[in-house]
Design a protein around this motif. Structure first.
Motif, short mmCIF file in Angstrom:
data_model
loop_
_atom_site.label_atom_id
_atom_site.label_comp_id
_atom_site.label_asym_id
_atom_site.label_seq_id
_atom_site.Cartn_x
_atom_site.Cartn_y
_atom_site.Cartn_z
N PHE A 130 -0.86 2.91 5.28
CA PHE A 130 0.03 3.02 4.07
C PHE A 130 1.66 2.75 4.50
CE2 PHE A 130 -2.70 6.92 3.76
CZ PHE A 130 -3.39 6.62 2.80
N LEU A 176 6.56 4.60 1.19
CA LEU A 176 6.08 6.23 1.64
C LEU A 176 7.33 7.10 1.14
CD1 LEU A 176 5.20 5.56 5.33
CD2 LEU A 176 3.65 5.35 3.11
N ARG A 181 0.75 -1.19 0.04
CA ARG A 181 0.06 -0.08 0.11
C ARG A 181 0.74 1.09 0.07
NH1 ARG A 181 -4.82 2.01 3.92
NH2 ARG A 181 -5.82 3.41 2.36
N HIS A 182 1.00 1.97 -1.07
CA HIS A 182 1.20 3.26 -1.41
C HIS A 182 0.37 4.29 -0.68
CE1 HIS A 182 4.90 2.22 -3.79
NE2 HIS A 182 4.33 1.40 -4.40
N PRO A 183 0.70 5.64 -0.40
CA PRO A 183 -0.29 6.48 -0.17
C PRO A 183 -1.57 6.61 -1.09
CG PRO A 183 2.03 7.39 0.22
CD PRO A 183 2.01 5.95 -0.28
N GLY A 233 -4.31 3.21 -2.94
CA GLY A 233 -2.69 2.88 -2.98
C GLY A 233 -2.44 1.42 -2.81
#
Length: 115
Positions: free
Chosen positions: A92, A113, A43-45, A52
């Motif tokens: 995130f 992140l 999960r990215h932002p 994400g």
């Protein structure tokens, strides 16, 4: 079972802080439909209505394949990959790796992140 999945989905929607009239999108690779293992997620932002999350099956993400991931509505995971639902509430920077035999690994990856 369906009620449990429905309750999980409601928690997921709340964790994304979106309104119900906006679609919630995740990125998947079609490998998830081929019973290839392990199942991976990271999960990215979030940006806009995109959570994400990137979910795929098999090994590492191939480099240089711009079209490796396709957006889908998160609702489709209820039918297509319900075993991933409980991980979608992770914040995130988190990743998971699971298989259908019970293997589970969850870890934080600060590199997700960074810009």
């Amino acid at each position: 079972m369906f009620q449990e999945i429905k309750n999980s989905f409601q928690l997921i929607k709340a964790s994304f802080k979106t309104f119900s009239n906006y679609p919630i999108l995740i990125a998947i690779n079609e490998s998830i439909y081929n019973s290839i293992e392990p199942i991976n997620g990271l999960r990215h932002p979030a940006e806009g209505n995109v959570t994400g999350w990137y979910i795929w099956s098999g090994g590492e993400i191939p480099q240089g394949q711009e079209d490796f991931f396709k957006p889908i509505h998160v609702e489709h995971l209820i039918e297509d990959l319900p075993e991933c639902l409980k991980y979608l509430g992770l914040p995130f920077g988190w990743r998971f790796k699971i298989d259908r035999k019970g293997y589970e690994d969850i870890w934080y990856d600060s590199g997700l992140l960074q810009n």
